[in-house]
Design a protein around this motif. Structure first.
Motif, PDB file in Angstrom:
ATOM      1  N   ALA A 225       0.829  -1.214   0.000  1.00 40.24           N
ATOM      2  CA  ALA A 225       0.000   0.000   0.000  1.00 40.24           C
ATOM      3  C   ALA A 225       0.859   1.258   0.000  1.00 40.24           C
ATOM      4  N   ALA A 226       1.921   1.276   0.802  1.00 40.35           N
ATOM      5  CA  ALA A 226       2.779   2.454   0.885  1.00 40.35           C
ATOM      6  C   ALA A 226       3.466   2.736  -0.443  1.00 40.35           C
ATOM      7  N   VAL A 227       3.980   1.684  -1.087  1.00 43.64           N
ATOM      8  CA  VAL A 227       4.640   1.871  -2.382  1.00 43.64           C
ATOM      9  C   VAL A 227       3.641   2.375  -3.419  1.00 43.64           C
ATOM     10  N   GLN A 228       2.425   1.869  -3.400  1.00 47.33           N
ATOM     11  CA  GLN A 228       1.426   2.335  -4.358  1.00 47.33           C
ATOM     12  C   GLN A 228       1.041   3.787  -4.106  1.00 47.33           C
ATOM     13  N   ILE A 229       0.961   4.188  -2.863  1.00 45.94           N
ATOM     14  CA  ILE A 229       0.687   5.592  -2.539  1.00 45.94           C
ATOM     15  C   ILE A 229       1.812   6.483  -3.077  1.00 45.94           C
ATOM     16  N   GLY A 230       3.052   6.059  -2.829  1.00 49.41           N
ATOM     17  CA  GLY A 230       4.193   6.840  -3.299  1.00 49.41           C
ATOM     18  C   GLY A 230       4.255   6.937  -4.811  1.00 49.41           C
ATOM     19  N   LEU A 231       3.948   5.836  -5.503  1.00 50.19           N
ATOM     20  CA  LEU A 231       3.976   5.853  -6.970  1.00 50.19           C
ATOM     21  C   LEU A 231       2.896   6.763  -7.542  1.00 50.19           C
ATOM     22  N   VAL A 232       1.700   6.747  -6.935  1.00 44.91           N
ATOM     23  CA  VAL A 232       0.632   7.636  -7.400  1.00 44.91           C
ATOM     24  C   VAL A 232       1.063   9.091  -7.261  1.00 44.91           C
ATOM     25  N   ASP A 233       1.617   9.449  -6.107  1.00 45.34           N
ATOM     26  CA  ASP A 233       2.071  10.829  -5.899  1.00 45.34           C
ATOM     27  C   ASP A 233       3.169  11.201  -6.885  1.00 45.34           C
ATOM     28  N   LEU A 234       4.099  10.286  -7.105  1.00 46.57           N
ATOM     29  CA  LEU A 234       5.231  10.563  -7.993  1.00 46.57           C
ATOM     30  C   LEU A 234       4.765  10.761  -9.432  1.00 46.57           C
ATOM     31  N   ILE A 235       3.901   9.872  -9.917  1.00 46.56           N
ATOM     32  CA  ILE A 235       3.446   9.963 -11.307  1.00 46.56           C
ATOM     33  C   ILE A 235       2.562  11.191 -11.514  1.00 46.56           C
ATOM     34  N   LYS A 236       1.692  11.471 -10.552  1.00 42.29           N
ATOM     35  CA  LYS A 236       0.836  12.649 -10.695  1.00 42.29           C
ATOM     36  C   LYS A 236       1.630  13.950 -10.601  1.00 42.29           C
ATOM     37  N   SER A 237       2.767  13.929  -9.915  1.00 40.17           N
ATOM     38  CA  SER A 237       3.573  15.147  -9.763  1.00 40.17           C
ATOM     39  C   SER A 237       4.157  15.626 -11.079  1.00 40.17           C
ATOM     40  N   ILE A 238       4.247  14.731 -12.072  1.00 39.12           N
ATOM     41  CA  ILE A 238       4.759  15.142 -13.382  1.00 39.12           C
ATOM     42  C   ILE A 238       3.625  15.273 -14.394  1.00 39.12           C
ATOM     43  N   GLY A 239       2.402  15.412 -13.885  1.00 37.94           N
ATOM     44  CA  GLY A 239       1.275  15.735 -14.742  1.00 37.94           C
ATOM     45  C   GLY A 239       0.584  14.569 -15.404  1.00 37.94           C
ATOM     46  N   ILE A 240       0.872  13.355 -14.984  1.00 38.09           N
ATOM     47  CA  ILE A 240       0.224  12.179 -15.575  1.00 38.09           C
ATOM     48  C   ILE A 240      -1.008  11.821 -14.756  1.00 38.09           C
ATOM     49  N   VAL A 241      -2.168  11.904 -15.393  1.00 37.25           N
ATOM     50  CA  VAL A 241      -3.437  11.601 -14.744  1.00 37.25           C
ATOM     51  C   VAL A 241      -4.084  10.426 -15.467  1.00 37.25           C
ATOM     52  N   PRO A 242      -4.534   9.407 -14.757  1.00 37.66           N
ATOM     53  CA  PRO A 242      -5.076   8.213 -15.427  1.00 37.66           C
ATOM     54  C   PRO A 242      -6.459   8.452 -16.024  1.00 37.66           C
ATOM     55  N   ASN A 243      -6.710   7.787 -17.142  1.00 39.14           N
ATOM     56  CA  ASN A 243      -8.059   7.747 -17.704  1.00 39.14           C
ATOM     57  C   ASN A 243      -8.883   6.652 -17.040  1.00 39.14           C
TER      58      ASN A 243
END
Length: 342
Positions: A217-235
């Protein structure tokens, strides 16, 4: 502008009689290497074919620090586009060549700015990763872009996707590290060291099922924050098992604190609940085919697909059923039943 020296003109001896500004001393032809303290510079190009261009550049007063070297050892993702596949390849090769010894982050930032928006008729796109510690394994890819954006999916895995040290390298990214710190603030009062769980290379770290739930869960939280920080938003977002908590965080149903606390409580329930010894197995039958052959104490736990299911139940009952299924599959389908213990 890079050296602070104006290079001299070659083979110049005297001005033409019509060059009054030079003769009068208003303009000077540089004949020796001359120090330049910055300001504006005019650059002219006059071609015999009629290509005439004049450009005025302003000197950047900022001094280049350490030749543009970064203050960290993180790899850099570089994306470019071009009208042909060859143009993208040439550019990526040049970037890799110049970054082989030293990554110039100012140069990388310039490239990011140039390609931050779509460029008309650039039908080929590519990327490379520079500054990686393992330079022998260069990652590079070029594809044709058909001007139709492909959907972005966030896929969250469940139990089984963990490994020792899975977050160690990711902790180098400040955004990821900050997300883990938020999780740590929730778990430390409960006696759980999440930083150690996601960075430790100890192969027994996940023998404790509580560590397994909070680690994923922690790694998934961190990955979501990291990917969204560079402007990538999922469809689209999809998750399996405990990965559904990652979904809840990605679509903002849960906060980071709620997500990691849910994972903690789920793991705690597994530890504190007294259950009988059981088995799980993946069988090559769909739900409708397998449900009628399972005795009352065995359930179809997962409907994977039209020809795959997971069954679960007490160990003795499962062993008896699996023995029958093994014979059935071997003689009729030459398939195997995959067995898991829990």
């Amino acid at each position: 502008m890079e050296t602070g020296i104006i290079p001299p003109n070659l083979h110049y001896t005297r001005p033409q009689e019509s060059s009054k500004a030079i003769i009068d001393g208003k303009l000077k032809v540089v004949t020796e290497p001359t120090p330049w303290n910055g300001g504006y510079a005019g650059i002219s190009s006059f071609g015999f074919g009629g290509v005439n261009c004049h450009l005025i550049l302003k000197h950047n007063p900022k001094n280049k620090i350490k030749n543009g070297a970064p203050s960290d050892n993180l790899p850099r993702l570089v994306t470019v586009s071009g009208r042909t596949e060859e143009s993208v390849k040439v550019f990526l090769d040049d970037i890799e060549k110049h970054s082989a010894l030293n990554v110039d982050i100012e140069y990388i930032n310039l490239i990011h700015s140039v390609y931050s928006e779509n460029i008309l008729d650039h039908l080929y796109r590519g990327f490379t990763i520079v500054g990686s510690e393992n330079s022998e394994c260069t990652i590079k890819e070029i594809e044709n872009y058909l001007e139709t954006p492909r959907p972005i999916w966030f896929v969250f895995s469940g139990i089984g996707s963990q490994w020792p040290g899975m977050g160690a390298d990711l902790m180098k990214f400040p955004v990821f590290a900050e997300a883990i710190k938020k999780c740590d603030a929730v778990l430390q009062p409960r006696g759980v060291d999440i930083i150690n769980i996601v960075t430790s290379k100890d192969k027994t770290i996940f023998d404790n099922i509580l560590h397994l739930f909070v680690g994923i869960a922690a790694v998934q939280i961190g990955l979501v924050d990291l990917i969204k920080s560079i402007g990538i938003v999922p469809n689209n977002i999809i998750g399996h098992s405990t990965g559904e908590l990652g979904c809840a965080y990605a679509d903002e149903c849960f906060t980071a604190e709620q997500t990691i606390l849910s994972a903690y409580l789920k793991g705690l329930a597994f530890i504190e609940t007294e259950v009988i010894y059981g088995l799980m197995a993946v069988v090559s039958l769909g739900y409708n085919d397998v449900k009628d052959i399972c005795p009352s104490d065995i359930d179809v736990a997962c409907h994977n697909s039209s020809d795959s299911s997971i069954i679960s139940g007490p160990a003795d009952s499962m062993k008896e059923l699996l023995a029958q299924l093994q014979v059935y599959f071997f003689f009729f389908f030459n398939k195997a039943v995959i067995l898991f213990k829990y």
